[in-house]
Write a protein that holds these residues in place. Structure first.
Motif, PDB file in Angstrom:
ATOM      1  N   TYR A 242       0.828  -1.189   0.000  1.00 22.31           N
ATOM      2  CA  TYR A 242       0.000   0.000   0.000  1.00 22.31           C
ATOM      3  C   TYR A 242       0.874   1.253   0.000  1.00 22.31           C
ATOM      4  O   TYR A 242       0.504   2.287  -0.533  1.00 22.31           O
ATOM      5  N   ARG A 243       2.053   1.110   0.568  1.00 23.46           N
ATOM      6  CA  ARG A 243       2.936   2.273   0.655  1.00 23.46           C
ATOM      7  C   ARG A 243       3.481   2.694  -0.707  1.00 23.46           C
ATOM      8  O   ARG A 243       4.011   3.791  -0.846  1.00 23.46           O
ATOM      9  N   MET A 244       3.357   1.799  -1.697  1.00 24.52           N
ATOM     10  CA  MET A 244       3.850   2.134  -3.032  1.00 24.52           C
ATOM     11  C   MET A 244       2.785   2.829  -3.882  1.00 24.52           C
ATOM     12  O   MET A 244       3.057   3.220  -5.014  1.00 24.52           O
ATOM     13  N   VAL A 245       1.598   2.947  -3.353  1.00 23.45           N
ATOM     14  CA  VAL A 245       0.541   3.633  -4.112  1.00 23.45           C
ATOM     15  C   VAL A 245       0.973   5.068  -4.349  1.00 23.45           C
ATOM     16  O   VAL A 245       1.403   5.763  -3.435  1.00 23.45           O
ATOM     17  N   TRP A 246       0.862   5.444  -5.611  1.00 23.81           N
ATOM     18  CA  TRP A 246       1.268   6.801  -5.955  1.00 23.81           C
ATOM     19  C   TRP A 246       0.073   7.723  -5.838  1.00 23.81           C
ATOM     20  O   TRP A 246      -0.923   7.555  -6.532  1.00 23.81           O
TER      21      TRP A 246
ATOM     22  N   ARG B 176       4.112  17.470  -0.129  1.00 27.50           N
ATOM     23  CA  ARG B 176       4.184  16.039   0.136  1.00 27.50           C
ATOM     24  C   ARG B 176       3.020  15.488   0.948  1.00 27.50           C
ATOM     25  O   ARG B 176       3.060  14.370   1.393  1.00 27.50           O
ATOM     26  N   GLN B 177       2.046  16.335   1.158  1.00 25.83           N
ATOM     27  CA  GLN B 177       0.921  15.902   1.985  1.00 25.83           C
ATOM     28  C   GLN B 177       1.411  15.468   3.356  1.00 25.83           C
ATOM     29  O   GLN B 177       0.947  14.481   3.917  1.00 25.83           O
ATOM     30  N   ARG B 178       2.353  16.235   3.841  1.00 23.34           N
ATOM     31  CA  ARG B 178       2.837  15.952   5.191  1.00 23.34           C
ATOM     32  C   ARG B 178       1.995  16.790   6.142  1.00 23.34           C
ATOM     33  O   ARG B 178       1.730  17.961   5.859  1.00 23.34           O
ATOM     34  N   VAL B 179       1.618  16.190   7.192  1.00 25.16           N
ATOM     35  CA  VAL B 179       0.799  16.934   8.155  1.00 25.16           C
ATOM     36  C   VAL B 179       1.170  16.523   9.575  1.00 25.16           C
ATOM     37  O   VAL B 179       1.548  15.375   9.819  1.00 25.16           O
ATOM     38  N   VAL B 180       1.116  17.506  10.464  1.00 22.01           N
ATOM     39  CA  VAL B 180       1.357  17.211  11.869  1.00 22.01           C
ATOM     40  C   VAL B 180       0.140  17.693  12.651  1.00 22.01           C
ATOM     41  O   VAL B 180      -0.450  18.715  12.313  1.00 22.01           O
ATOM     42  N   HIS B 181      -0.272  16.887  13.597  1.00 16.70           N
ATOM     43  CA  HIS B 181      -1.343  17.381  14.476  1.00 16.70           C
ATOM     44  C   HIS B 181      -1.106  16.911  15.906  1.00 16.70           C
ATOM     45  O   HIS B 181      -0.574  15.827  16.143  1.00 16.70           O
ATOM     46  N   TRP B 182      -1.499  17.815  16.804  1.00  9.24           N
ATOM     47  CA  TRP B 182      -1.384  17.522  18.231  1.00  9.24           C
ATOM     48  C   TRP B 182      -2.774  17.227  18.776  1.00  9.24           C
ATOM     49  O   TRP B 182      -3.699  17.989  18.553  1.00  9.24           O
ATOM     50  N   ASP B 183      -2.855  16.083  19.492  1.00  7.71           N
ATOM     51  CA  ASP B 183      -4.129  15.702  20.115  1.00  7.71           C
ATOM     52  C   ASP B 183      -3.886  15.536  21.608  1.00  7.71           C
ATOM     53  O   ASP B 183      -2.761  15.294  22.052  1.00  7.71           O
TER      54      ASP B 183
ATOM     55  N   HIS C 291       1.161  11.325   3.958  1.00 11.00           N
ATOM     56  CA  HIS C 291       0.177  10.646   3.103  1.00 11.00           C
ATOM     57  C   HIS C 291       0.834  10.029   1.872  1.00 11.00           C
ATOM     58  O   HIS C 291       0.446   8.971   1.407  1.00 11.00           O
ATOM     59  N   TYR C 292       1.827  10.697   1.340  1.00  9.00           N
ATOM     60  CA  TYR C 292       2.494  10.224   0.131  1.00  9.00           C
ATOM     61  C   TYR C 292       3.262   8.935   0.385  1.00  9.00           C
ATOM     62  O   TYR C 292       3.206   7.994  -0.395  1.00  9.00           O
ATOM     63  N   CYS C 293       3.936   8.905   1.526  1.00  9.15           N
ATOM     64  CA  CYS C 293       4.728   7.704   1.836  1.00  9.15           C
ATOM     65  C   CYS C 293       3.946   6.716   2.696  1.00  9.15           C
ATOM     66  O   CYS C 293       4.466   5.648   3.017  1.00  9.15           O
ATOM     67  N   HIS C 294       2.758   7.079   3.055  1.00  8.44           N
ATOM     68  CA  HIS C 294       1.941   6.235   3.919  1.00  8.44           C
ATOM     69  C   HIS C 294       2.681   5.925   5.213  1.00  8.44           C
ATOM     70  O   HIS C 294       2.808   4.765   5.615  1.00  8.44           O
ATOM     71  N   LEU C 295       3.211   6.964   5.769  1.00  8.64           N
ATOM     72  CA  LEU C 295       3.935   6.815   7.043  1.00  8.64           C
ATOM     73  C   LEU C 295       3.176   7.545   8.140  1.00  8.64           C
ATOM     74  O   LEU C 295       2.628   8.625   7.907  1.00  8.64           O
ATOM     75  N   TYR C 296       3.170   6.928   9.294  1.00  5.49           N
ATOM     76  CA  TYR C 296       2.485   7.528  10.439  1.00  5.49           C
ATOM     77  C   TYR C 296       3.385   7.376  11.651  1.00  5.49           C
ATOM     78  O   TYR C 296       3.802   6.263  11.966  1.00  5.49           O
TER      79      TYR C 296
ATOM     80  N   HIS D  36      14.684  12.992   6.879  1.00  4.33           N
ATOM     81  CA  HIS D  36      14.527  13.789   5.646  1.00  4.33           C
ATOM     82  C   HIS D  36      13.124  13.661   5.050  1.00  4.33           C
ATOM     83  O   HIS D  36      12.659  14.551   4.340  1.00  4.33           O
ATOM     84  N   ILE D  37      12.463  12.548   5.355  1.00 10.42           N
ATOM     85  CA  ILE D  37      11.107  12.352   4.836  1.00 10.42           C
ATOM     86  C   ILE D  37      10.188  13.484   5.278  1.00 10.42           C
ATOM     87  O   ILE D  37       9.305  13.915   4.544  1.00 10.42           O
ATOM     88  N   TRP D  38      10.433  13.986   6.485  1.00 11.59           N
ATOM     89  CA  TRP D  38       9.548  15.013   7.038  1.00 11.59           C
ATOM     90  C   TRP D  38      10.022  16.420   6.706  1.00 11.59           C
ATOM     91  O   TRP D  38       9.270  17.367   6.880  1.00 11.59           O
ATOM     92  N   THR D  39      11.213  16.512   6.240  1.00 14.94           N
ATOM     93  CA  THR D  39      11.756  17.858   6.063  1.00 14.94           C
ATOM     94  C   THR D  39      12.094  18.221   4.619  1.00 14.94           C
ATOM     95  O   THR D  39      12.213  19.402   4.315  1.00 14.94           O
ATOM     96  N   GLU D  40      12.262  17.208   3.727  1.00 17.27           N
ATOM     97  CA  GLU D  40      12.745  17.533   2.382  1.00 17.27           C
ATOM     98  C   GLU D  40      11.694  17.285   1.312  1.00 17.27           C
ATOM     99  O   GLU D  40      10.741  16.555   1.512  1.00 17.27           O
ATOM    100  N   ARG D  41      11.987  17.890   0.169  1.00 19.20           N
ATOM    101  CA  ARG D  41      11.169  17.653  -1.017  1.00 19.20           C
ATOM    102  C   ARG D  41      12.022  16.944  -2.054  1.00 19.20           C
ATOM    103  O   ARG D  41      13.193  17.204  -2.193  1.00 19.20           O
ATOM    104  N   HIS D  42      11.382  16.041  -2.787  1.00 21.80           N
ATOM    105  CA  HIS D  42      12.096  15.311  -3.841  1.00 21.80           C
ATOM    106  C   HIS D  42      11.213  15.227  -5.060  1.00 21.80           C
ATOM    107  O   HIS D  42      10.008  15.371  -4.978  1.00 21.80           O
TER     108      HIS D  42
END
Ligand SMILES: *[C@@H]1O[C@H](CO)[C@@H](O)[C@H](O)[C@H]1NC(C)=O
Ligand SMILES: *[C@@H]1O[C@H](CO)[C@@H](O)[C@H](O)[C@H]1NC(C)=O
Ligand SMILES: *[C@@H]1O[C@H](CO)[C@@H](O)[C@H](O)[C@H]1NC(C)=O
Ligand SMILES: *[C@@H]1O[C@H](CO)[C@@H](O)[C@H](O)[C@H]1NC(C)=O
Length: 437
Positions: A57-61, A69-76, A144-149, A193-199
């Motif tokens: 699923y992580r390879m889904v483009w 990168r559809q990176r998002v941070v949230h505090w709960d 969301h892009y890398c399907h990482l949480y 780098h996943i959270w900080t860079e663009r590629h």
């Protein structure tokens, strides 16, 4: 003719060798080391279709056209302060957007660093903490892009005594005991780098399928398919292999890169590996399949003869009043016939060659006869000439013989007449004159 035969032979040899050589396209050895996720043995019957699963699923483009990168941070926060357990979203922030604070009460009171996605510091600052702020806080990073949480949990307790303020690790999470009214900082730092860079997206996401025939090591495997997220697809090897082994068009949309091998043959046995690379997201996985081809279970040839009287007319499309003959030939037979066809075709070619060769040799021998006949003819002409000569001779001879039969005197006369005709007359006259005297 001879040249044509040679040409045909060469073509036959080339066709056979091309099958061997085109197949060995080397797999890229410069791949980064992949984590072997699974090793499976798969056996399937000859002639059937084999599916080697390779899904992630992580390879889904996700085709992030915003280049964000559809990176998002949230505090709960999970709070028990008001008696009932409740989960509350405090704030969130997108990599290409401003942070949102949900409740008006927290507006200006809680905040994250604005440069969180370039610095990797997602820590939450709470000013003027109150007893109601106590609870378990979670810093959630979503890619969301890398399907990482990723989640970091911190427990916040409030104390009224300055001496009691402390920070410790309870074995699962950090615990901060803060003095009421002070400013606390809940740390959440992730500088990956996943959270900080663009590629650039497309080149970073690639799927390979390799094949090792039995006994061939992995570093000498043949590359079958390269598939890039951009949609670029490269197949290697001869066309029949490409048509035989394929992955679906929707691979990157569904994350299903399973390899389908149709019409399995014994030659398809070997080790297949699926490499999933998501360079940007740091995903490098390899799935290995050992494929074994088994003989199909021998089916007996079934001839099903049904007369129209007994045939039940279930299907209206079926034309009535015909004898239905179902002949089921087992697949091994089909294979056998294919092989037989090959053998017969080769045999036919050789027969044609043989005929050509025989033809050539026969032509040659014929030319040899003609040569001899011509020589004979020449000799004949000579003989005729000789016979002509001999007849002439016999003519002369017979004349001579005729002369012999005549009187010797006459002969002499004749000879004399032939050689000296005028003189003879003169002599005769002279003799008569002398005699008469
Ligand atoms: C796969 O097959 C090989 C060779 O027959 C055997 O050595 C190996 O143990 C098998 N592995 C599994 C997981 O069945
Ligand atoms: C993260 O940001 C907070 C608030 O700006 C700051 O207090 C803290 O020192 C930073 N942490 C690191 C590791 O940079
Ligand atoms: C492989 O499959 C794709 C999509 O199903 C298709 O477009 C392509 O032509 C196939 N390749 C070959 C060589 O058959
Ligand atoms: C022969 O065909 C008929 C219908 O075409 C079917 O009902 C029957 O089962 C078949 N018999 C066998 C032995 O396959």
């Amino acid at each position: 003719m001879e040249q044509l035969a040679k040409l045909l032979l060469w073509q036959l040899l080339l066709q056979q060798s091309s099958v061997v050589y085109l197949y060995s396209v080397p797999a890229d050895a410069s791949n980064p080391d992949s984590v072997v996720v699974s090793v499976l043995n798969i056996s399937a019957t000859r002639g059937s279709q084999a599916v080697l699963p390779c899904k992630s699923y992580r390879m889904v483009w996700t085709q992030d056209r915003l280049n964000d990168r559809q990176r998002v941070v949230h505090w709960d926060v999970y709070s028990t302060y008001y008696g009932d357990n409740k989960m509350e979203r405090l704030c969130d922030m997108y990599s290409a957007g401003n942070q949102r604070v949900y409740s008006s009460y927290n507006q200006g009171r809680i905040l994250m660093p604005q440069n969180a996605f370039t610095d990797g510091n997602f820590s939450l600052v709470i000013k003027d903490v109150a007893e109601s702020d106590a609870g378990v806080y979670s810093c959630n990073l979503h890619h969301h892009y890398c399907h990482l949480y990723e989640t970091v949990k911190i427990q916040l307790d409030i104390t009224k005594k300055a001496k009691a303020a402390k920070e410790y690790w309870d074995g699962e999470k950090a615990v901060i005991v803060a003095l009421e009214g002070s400013t606390v900082m809940l740390p959440c730092v992730n500088r990956n780098h996943i959270w900080t860079e663009r590629h650039s997206e497309e080149e970073q996401q690639v799927v390979h399928w390799d094949r090792q025939p039995p006994g061939v090591p992995h570093d000498r495997a043949d590359r079958l398919i390269d598939l890039y997220a951009s949609g670029e697809r490269r197949s290697y090897g001869p066309l029949f292999i490409r048509q035989k082994m394929n992955i679906t068009d929707t691979a990157f949309a569904l994350g299903d890169f399973s390899l389908r091998i149709s019409e399995l043959e014994n030659a398809d046995e070997g080790t297949y590996s699926c490499h999933l690379h998501h360079h940007y997201c740091g995903l490098h996985e390899r799935r290995i399949y050992q494929v074994f081809v088994t003989e199909p279970v021998r089916e007996k040839k079934v001839v099903n003869l049904t007369t129209h009287n007994t045939a039940p007319a279930i299907d209206p499309n079926v034309v009535r009043g015909h004898n239905v003959i179902n002949v089921i030939i087992p697949e091994s037979r089909i294979h056998f016939f294919q092989q037989l066809g090959y053998v017969l075709a080769t045999l036919l070619l050789f027969v044609v060659l043989l005929i050509i060769v025989v033809f050539i040799t026969r032509k040659r021998r014929q030319r040899g006869y003609e040569y001899n006949v011509k020589k004979y003819g020449e000799k004949d002409v000579n003989l005729k000439e000789f016979t002509v000569d001999t007849t002439d001779l016999t003519q002369y001879k017979s004349e001579d013989i005729r002369l012999d039969y005549k009187n010797n005197i006459l002969k002499e006369k004749a000879e004399q007449a032939r050689s000296f005709p005028a003189k003879n007359i003169d002599l005769d006259k002279d003799f008569r004159k002398e005699y008469c005297k």
